[in-house]
Design an enzyme around this catalytic site. Structure first.
Site, PDB file in Angstrom:
ATOM      1  N   LYS A  12      25.261 -85.701  -5.381  1.00  0.00           N
ATOM      2  CA  LYS A  12      26.388 -85.297  -6.220  1.00  0.00           C
ATOM      3  C   LYS A  12      27.672 -85.198  -5.387  1.00  0.00           C
ATOM      4  CE  LYS A  12      23.327 -82.835  -9.417  1.00  0.00           C
ATOM      5  NZ  LYS A  12      23.027 -81.541 -10.087  1.00  0.00           N
ATOM      6  N   TYR A  52      23.886 -86.788 -18.729  1.00  0.00           N
ATOM      7  CA  TYR A  52      23.495 -85.412 -19.032  1.00  0.00           C
ATOM      8  C   TYR A  52      23.484 -85.122 -20.536  1.00  0.00           C
ATOM      9  CZ  TYR A  52      23.479 -83.910 -14.110  1.00  0.00           C
ATOM     10  OH  TYR A  52      23.164 -83.733 -12.778  1.00  0.00           O
ATOM     11  N   ASN A 115      24.782 -78.060  -6.464  1.00  0.00           N
ATOM     12  CA  ASN A 115      23.431 -78.125  -5.894  1.00  0.00           C
ATOM     13  C   ASN A 115      23.043 -79.484  -5.291  1.00  0.00           C
ATOM     14  OD1 ASN A 115      23.084 -79.394  -8.316  1.00  0.00           O
ATOM     15  ND2 ASN A 115      21.342 -78.170  -8.999  1.00  0.00           N
ATOM     16  N   HIS A 118      20.581 -84.813  -7.498  1.00  0.00           N
ATOM     17  CA  HIS A 118      19.866 -84.938  -8.772  1.00  0.00           C
ATOM     18  C   HIS A 118      18.630 -85.796  -8.546  1.00  0.00           C
ATOM     19  CE1 HIS A 118      18.828 -86.239 -12.833  1.00  0.00           C
ATOM     20  NE2 HIS A 118      18.781 -87.456 -12.332  1.00  0.00           N
ATOM     21  N   GLU A 129      17.232 -93.567 -16.539  1.00  0.00           N
ATOM     22  CA  GLU A 129      18.370 -93.356 -15.635  1.00  0.00           C
ATOM     23  C   GLU A 129      18.605 -94.573 -14.737  1.00  0.00           C
ATOM     24  OE1 GLU A 129      17.345 -89.639 -13.757  1.00  0.00           O
ATOM     25  OE2 GLU A 129      17.790 -88.490 -15.568  1.00  0.00           O
TER      26      GLU A 129
END
Ligand code: RTP
Length: 150
Positions: A12, A52, A115, A118, A129
């Protein structure tokens, strides 16, 4: 258990900014997984909303999209036995406070909203994905006999 199972892993924006792309790659390589696609991308809001989509009703969704759209992400596909489940274990729990030390999130972050990475949560979502992030397709390659590097 499919030896050619694939998962979608994404570093990310915070992970890219902090120089953790190499760390994530290193861990997957050392575990024994095979990198079959990788690129840096600035996906934009629409793409992130698609990625998402299942979280669109959650209160943190707008903040999540803003965060994910704040800089480049590093998109990867990793292949190997049980890589979806094992990859999630290597990332650690979503909330860094719940992530075991030794996992990427356990070792490198403190905030669920930053965080680092992913990972697909099932084989079906991995396939979805991978199609979303790599519409151009991905390569297949065999690990060579290593005698030529010795
Ligand atoms: P990811 O899709 O990013 O791998 O994360 P995940 O499956 O472990 O967790 P998920 O529930 O799908 O949440 C996606 C991402 O949304 C952010 N989040 N923020 N503020 C919050 O309470 C909250 N909860 C989730 C995190 O960046 C999480 O990874």
């Amino acid at each position: 258990m499919d030896p050619a199972e694939r998962t979608y892993i994404m570093v990310k924006p915070d992970g890219v900014q902090r120089g953790l792309v190499g760390e994530v790659i290193k861990r997957f390589e050392q575990k024994g997984y095979k990198l079959v696609a990788m690129k840096l991308a600035m996906p934009g809001e629409e793409m992130l909303k698609q990625h998402y989509a299942d979280l669109s009703e959650r209160s943190f969704f707008p903040g999540l999209i803003t965060y994910m759209n704040s800089g480049p992400v590093c998109c990867m596909v990793w292949e190997g036995r049980n890589v979806v489940l094992e990859g999630r274990k290597m990332l650690g729990a979503t909330k860094p406070a719940d992530s075991a030390m030794g996992t990427i999130r356990g070792d490198f972050c403190v905030d669920v909203g930053r965080n680092v990475c992913h990972g697909s949560d099932s084989v079906d979502s991995a396939n979805h994905e991978i199609g979303l992030w790599f519409p151009e397709g991905i390569i297949s390659w065999d690990k060579a006999d290593a005698s030529w590097v010795l």
